[in-house]
Structures are given as C-alpha cells and as structure tokens.
Design an enzyme around this catalytic site. Structure first.
Site, PDB file in Angstrom:
ATOM      1  N   TYR A  81      -5.776   8.714  -6.175  1.00  0.00           N
ATOM      2  CA  TYR A  81      -4.860   8.136  -5.182  1.00  0.00           C
ATOM      3  C   TYR A  81      -5.534   8.063  -3.818  1.00  0.00           C
ATOM      4  O   TYR A  81      -5.477   7.020  -3.135  1.00  0.00           O
ATOM      5  CB  TYR A  81      -3.587   8.979  -5.096  1.00  0.00           C
ATOM      6  CG  TYR A  81      -2.675   8.579  -3.960  1.00  0.00           C
ATOM      7  CD1 TYR A  81      -1.910   7.428  -4.037  1.00  0.00           C
ATOM      8  CD2 TYR A  81      -2.595   9.352  -2.800  1.00  0.00           C
ATOM      9  CE1 TYR A  81      -1.081   7.048  -2.986  1.00  0.00           C
ATOM     10  CE2 TYR A  81      -1.770   8.976  -1.750  1.00  0.00           C
ATOM     11  CZ  TYR A  81      -1.014   7.819  -1.855  1.00  0.00           C
ATOM     12  OH  TYR A  81      -0.207   7.447  -0.805  1.00  0.00           O
TER      13      TYR A  81
ATOM     14  N   LYS B   8      -6.373   4.746  -1.460  1.00  0.00           N
ATOM     15  CA  LYS B   8      -5.923   4.595  -0.072  1.00  0.00           C
ATOM     16  C   LYS B   8      -7.102   4.379   0.875  1.00  0.00           C
ATOM     17  O   LYS B   8      -6.965   3.675   1.882  1.00  0.00           O
ATOM     18  CB  LYS B   8      -5.109   5.824   0.330  1.00  0.00           C
ATOM     19  CG  LYS B   8      -3.771   5.960  -0.385  1.00  0.00           C
ATOM     20  CD  LYS B   8      -2.756   4.949   0.098  1.00  0.00           C
ATOM     21  CE  LYS B   8      -2.555   3.763  -0.784  1.00  0.00           C
ATOM     22  NZ  LYS B   8      -1.542   2.818  -0.267  1.00  0.00           N
TER      23      LYS B   8
ATOM     24  N   THR C 217       9.459   9.648   0.412  1.00  0.00           N
ATOM     25  CA  THR C 217       9.706   8.414  -0.322  1.00  0.00           C
ATOM     26  C   THR C 217       9.735   8.711  -1.814  1.00  0.00           C
ATOM     27  O   THR C 217       9.437   9.827  -2.237  1.00  0.00           O
ATOM     28  CB  THR C 217       8.600   7.395  -0.022  1.00  0.00           C
ATOM     29  OG1 THR C 217       7.380   7.854  -0.628  1.00  0.00           O
ATOM     30  CG2 THR C 217       8.380   7.238   1.484  1.00  0.00           C
TER      31      THR C 217
END
Length: 297
Positions: free
Chosen positions: A166, A170, A203
């Site tokens: 991840y 990014k 989120t």
C-alpha cells in the site's frame, strides 16, 4: 470554497469516505460532478441522495473499474465525448488486500491505486485540455514517505506485506503527480497537477485489514483519526483553490500532518526524484499500453 458552477469534476471512488465528501461538497457548491465508480447501482443511490439534498445539483454516474483497462477506456470515451473536464480527482484506492497479481502483471495495490489512475488521466487528457484551466488532483497518503518502489518487481513476487505494498502504491501516486507537473511545465496548454493527502482519517479503508492488524486499525481509527469531512479538505482545496502552482502538495496543518486544515506541505524526497519519475512514467506506459502526449510550448 467559491461557487463552482460551470465546472465539471470527475471524482473516482465517490460512493464512500473521502470521495463521497468531495463529491458532495463540489455538488453543494454548484459543480457538475461525475461519480466515477465501480458499483454503478451504489453510485446511482449516492447521486439521488445528493440531488435530494441539493435541489438542482448536477450529479451523474460513470461506471469504471480501475483494475480493468477495457472499463477504463469505456469510461474515458464516454466522459471525453461529452465536453471538457475541468478537474479530475484521482481519489479511489484500496488497502490491506492479500497478495494478488492483476492482468497487467502488477500487484493489486499498485494496479488499482496508481496504474488505473495513470491510464484514466492519460485517456482523459484531450477532455482536460479543452478546459480553460484543467487540473488533476491525485490523492496520496502520508504513508508514501515509507514506501519503496521496485519497478523491476511490480508483481511483488518476493516478500509481500500489505502495508508495504500500500505504501509503495501511495508513493507511486506521489511520484506520478510530481512527474506530471514536471512534464506539463513545457506544455503550451498545461494541465495543473496537484498532490493531496488526507492525514489520518477514519474512512472505510480503516476497516479493510484482517486479523490483529485489522482490529488495531479499526480501533485506532475510531479513537484517533479525524472525520472524513476533515480528511477531504486537502483534496477539495487542491481541486478548487484557483492559484495553486503545478506540483503543489496539500495536506493537514496539524502535528505530523495527521489532522487539521489544508496547507501546502512537502512530499518525500523520493516523490520528487526526477529519475524515479521518469522510470515510473515509462513503466506505467509499458504496463498499461497507454501513452501521454504533451503539446510543445
């Protein structure tokens, strides 16, 4: 935020989290918003709710699967056939998934978070250049600072970690946005490329992990993360503030950049490395089969 009437925004991943807040605020301020989402039915539900909340709001759904090049091409063709696109917000993302390799030969985080957006941005380039002030906002994470890109092993065929994969994806977002800004400096009709990150925001991504790591993410998210409404502020600022220069990076102003209101900040040294930018650009074109044309000055 100023009124956005007369401007068309494309927001990927707009059915939840930061994307939903971004789409909602743009629609509330008069912008025409295209919800570029994988689940079209869920997208229609969101669009209907926004139209009810803001009578007269222009909100439409465009189905796109960022892991499927055919889907990306169809969506870009449909959007590009309409008129200009003023702002593309590359917001959608996945996190903490088990190791898998897509049809492009790339690990899933890299494919969804970077390669899908690279392809979409390139294919929407003509529609963006029809705008008087085109802009691309790419959403990264402060986790990009820990990311490492191995462009010789995009499938992560050796040791795999969801967090590391991840973070690498990014970093790819950050490198792409900076490299796009660098390349557009010589364009006769430049697209302004802006990078943004939401800090530590609660989120749906916080619920994606499994096992002890997943439990920790959910608990810490509820206890310490800021709301999606606050987390979306940097990308909303990046999408609408008129005087931002290409290559700007917007993040929260709080301690460690984890929370707060949007201000210009600095990406990592790796994100600004021109050689890494060149190599990622070339590798992305190779993997997707999609190129980019920058008009001469």
């Amino acid at each position: 935020m100023a009124e956005q009437k007369g401007r068309t925004f494309v927001v990927t991943g707009a059915t939840s989290g930061l994307g939903l807040v971004t789409a909602r605020e743009l629609a509330a301020h008069g912008g025409r918003v295209l919800l570029a989402v994988r689940d079209a039915a869920r997208g229609e539900e969101v669009a209907s709710s926004l139209r009810r909340a803001y009578p007269g709001a222009e909100v439409e759904v465009r189905q796109i699967d960022l892991l499927n090049l055919n889907s990306i091409r169809r969506a870009a063709e449909q959007i590009g056939a309409e008129e200009s696109v003023d702002v593309l917000v590359n917001n959608a993302g996945i996190s903490m998934v088990e190791h898998s390799v897509t049809a492009l030969g790339a690990e899933r985080h890299l494919a969804a978070n970077h390669l899908g957006h690279f392809a979409l941005t390139a294919l929407l380039e003509p529609a963006l250049r029809r705008s008087p002030a085109p802009r691309v906002v790419t959403v990264t994470s402060y986790m990009h600072e820990k990311g490492e890109l191995d462009l010789d092993d995009v499938a992560w065929s050796r040791k795999y970690s969801p967090i590391a994969a991840y973070s690498a994806s990014k970093l790819a977002n950050a490198v792409f946005a900076v490299e796009l800004a660098r390349r557009e400096q010589s364009s006769s009709s430049p697209i302004t490329s802006i990078l943004a990150h939401p800090g530590y925001s609660n989120t749906p991504m916080q619920s994606k992990g499994t096992g002890i790591t997943g439990i920790a993410m959910r608990v810490l998210g509820r206890l310490f993360a800021q709301s999606p409404e606050m987390g979306a502020l940097p990308q909303l600022f990046a999408a609408t503030e008129p005087d931002l220069a290409g290559g700007s990076y917007i993040g929260p102003d709080g301690r460690g950049g984890r929370s707060g209101h949007p201000i210009p900040v600095q990406p990592s040294a790796a994100a600004q490395d021109p050689e890494l930018g060149r190599r990622l650009w070339e590798r992305s074109q190779q993997l997707t089969g999609i190129g980019w044309h920058t008009p001469e000055s």
